[in-house]
Design a protein around this motif. Sequence first.
Motif, PDB file in Angstrom:
ATOM      1  N   UNK A   1      37.995  41.229  37.402  1.00  0.00           N
ATOM      2  CA  UNK A   1      37.763  40.457  36.198  1.00  0.00           C
ATOM      3  C   UNK A   1      39.033  40.587  35.368  1.00  0.00           C
ATOM      4  N   UNK A   2      39.884  39.596  35.447  1.00  0.00           N
ATOM      5  CA  UNK A   2      41.175  39.692  34.770  1.00  0.00           C
ATOM      6  C   UNK A   2      41.035  39.677  33.251  1.00  0.00           C
ATOM      7  N   UNK A   3      39.985  39.053  32.740  1.00  0.00           N
ATOM      8  CA  UNK A   3      39.784  39.034  31.297  1.00  0.00           C
ATOM      9  C   UNK A   3      39.477  40.420  30.752  1.00  0.00           C
ATOM     10  N   UNK A   4      38.858  41.261  31.585  1.00  0.00           N
ATOM     11  CA  UNK A   4      38.556  42.641  31.204  1.00  0.00           C
ATOM     12  C   UNK A   4      39.558  43.631  31.779  1.00  0.00           C
ATOM     13  N   UNK A   5      40.483  43.141  32.589  1.00  0.00           N
ATOM     14  CA  UNK A   5      41.485  43.977  33.235  1.00  0.00           C
ATOM     15  C   UNK A   5      40.832  45.116  34.022  1.00  0.00           C
ATOM     16  N   UNK A   6      39.877  44.751  34.855  1.00  0.00           N
ATOM     17  CA  UNK A   6      39.188  45.733  35.653  1.00  0.00           C
ATOM     18  C   UNK A   6      38.886  45.165  37.028  1.00  0.00           C
TER      19      UNK A   6
ATOM     20  N   UNK B   1      42.721  44.955  46.096  1.00  0.00           N
ATOM     21  CA  UNK B   1      42.886  43.580  45.654  1.00  0.00           C
ATOM     22  C   UNK B   1      44.289  43.464  45.080  1.00  0.00           C
ATOM     23  N   UNK B   2      45.002  42.455  45.539  1.00  0.00           N
ATOM     24  CA  UNK B   2      46.384  42.280  45.136  1.00  0.00           C
ATOM     25  C   UNK B   2      46.476  41.583  43.784  1.00  0.00           C
ATOM     26  N   UNK B   3      47.669  41.614  43.237  1.00  0.00           N
ATOM     27  CA  UNK B   3      47.943  40.934  41.980  1.00  0.00           C
ATOM     28  C   UNK B   3      47.575  39.450  42.033  1.00  0.00           C
ATOM     29  N   UNK B   4      47.643  38.866  43.235  1.00  0.00           N
ATOM     30  CA  UNK B   4      47.331  37.467  43.429  1.00  0.00           C
ATOM     31  C   UNK B   4      45.836  37.198  43.514  1.00  0.00           C
ATOM     32  N   UNK B   5      45.037  38.261  43.698  1.00  0.00           N
ATOM     33  CA  UNK B   5      43.615  38.114  43.928  1.00  0.00           C
ATOM     34  C   UNK B   5      43.205  38.233  45.379  1.00  0.00           C
ATOM     35  N   UNK B   6      44.153  38.264  46.296  1.00  0.00           N
ATOM     36  CA  UNK B   6      43.841  38.455  47.706  1.00  0.00           C
ATOM     37  C   UNK B   6      43.277  39.849  47.945  1.00  0.00           C
ATOM     38  N   UNK B   7      42.340  39.951  48.866  1.00  0.00           N
ATOM     39  CA  UNK B   7      41.720  41.233  49.182  1.00  0.00           C
ATOM     40  C   UNK B   7      42.040  41.665  50.598  1.00  0.00           C
ATOM     41  N   UNK B   8      42.061  42.976  50.795  1.00  0.00           N
ATOM     42  CA  UNK B   8      42.339  43.585  52.086  1.00  0.00           C
ATOM     43  C   UNK B   8      41.421  44.792  52.227  1.00  0.00           C
TER      44      UNK B   8
ATOM     45  N   UNK C   1      48.726  45.038  33.402  1.00  0.00           N
ATOM     46  CA  UNK C   1      47.859  43.944  33.829  1.00  0.00           C
ATOM     47  C   UNK C   1      47.622  44.022  35.320  1.00  0.00           C
ATOM     48  N   UNK C   2      46.378  43.824  35.752  1.00  0.00           N
ATOM     49  CA  UNK C   2      46.089  43.830  37.183  1.00  0.00           C
ATOM     50  C   UNK C   2      46.606  42.574  37.869  1.00  0.00           C
ATOM     51  N   UNK C   3      47.088  41.619  37.105  1.00  0.00           N
ATOM     52  CA  UNK C   3      47.699  40.422  37.671  1.00  0.00           C
ATOM     53  C   UNK C   3      49.225  40.517  37.723  1.00  0.00           C
ATOM     54  N   UNK C   4      49.775  41.633  37.331  1.00  0.00           N
ATOM     55  CA  UNK C   4      51.223  41.801  37.303  1.00  0.00           C
ATOM     56  C   UNK C   4      51.801  41.937  38.708  1.00  0.00           C
ATOM     57  N   UNK C   5      52.796  41.084  39.003  1.00  0.00           N
ATOM     58  CA  UNK C   5      53.516  41.234  40.275  1.00  0.00           C
ATOM     59  C   UNK C   5      54.247  42.567  40.272  1.00  0.00           C
ATOM     60  N   UNK C   6      54.299  43.270  41.339  1.00  0.00           N
ATOM     61  CA  UNK C   6      53.729  43.072  42.657  1.00  0.00           C
ATOM     62  C   UNK C   6      52.846  44.274  42.996  1.00  0.00           C
ATOM     63  N   UNK C   7      51.829  44.486  42.223  1.00  0.00           N
ATOM     64  CA  UNK C   7      50.982  45.654  42.402  1.00  0.00           C
ATOM     65  C   UNK C   7      49.715  45.335  43.191  1.00  0.00           C
ATOM     66  N   UNK C   8      49.150  46.384  43.774  1.00  0.00           N
ATOM     67  CA  UNK C   8      47.902  46.304  44.513  1.00  0.00           C
ATOM     68  C   UNK C   8      46.948  47.334  43.927  1.00  0.00           C
TER      69      UNK C   8
END
Length: 123
Positions: A74-79, A53-60, A28-35
């Motif tokens: 798009x977390x629903x599409x995991x992309x 884009x971080x797991x939290x949705x923050x961008x750098x 999952x792209x929302x899984x802690x603690x990946x970027x």
Amino acid sequence: QVQLQESGPGLVKPSQTLSLTCEVSGDSIAQEFYYWSWIRQPPGKGLEWIGCIAYSGSTYYSPSLKSRTSIFRDTSKNQFTLQLMSVDPEDTAVYYCARESQLPDNTDYVEKWGQGTQVTVSS
């Protein structure tokens, strides 16, 4: 087993917007603690980190590209998607999406790479 796959046009006209999407499977792209990152390599040059884009949705973003770059997910599409505006031939490169993590000393490193996709900006 996490897999990343880039997709998008291989040819973009100058002044247009480059748009690439990375489809992630096995994690999952929302899984802690990946970027979730975009990296590119122009022909004959080294790798250049674009942003993430971080797991939290923050961008750098890389300071050199920040004004032209947008990364969203798009977390629903995991992309997640890269948009690079106002491109010129200098933006021609192989573009990679990647998953990054951090060591205990906060050093960032790439854990997984997509296969990369060639994007050519025509003149």
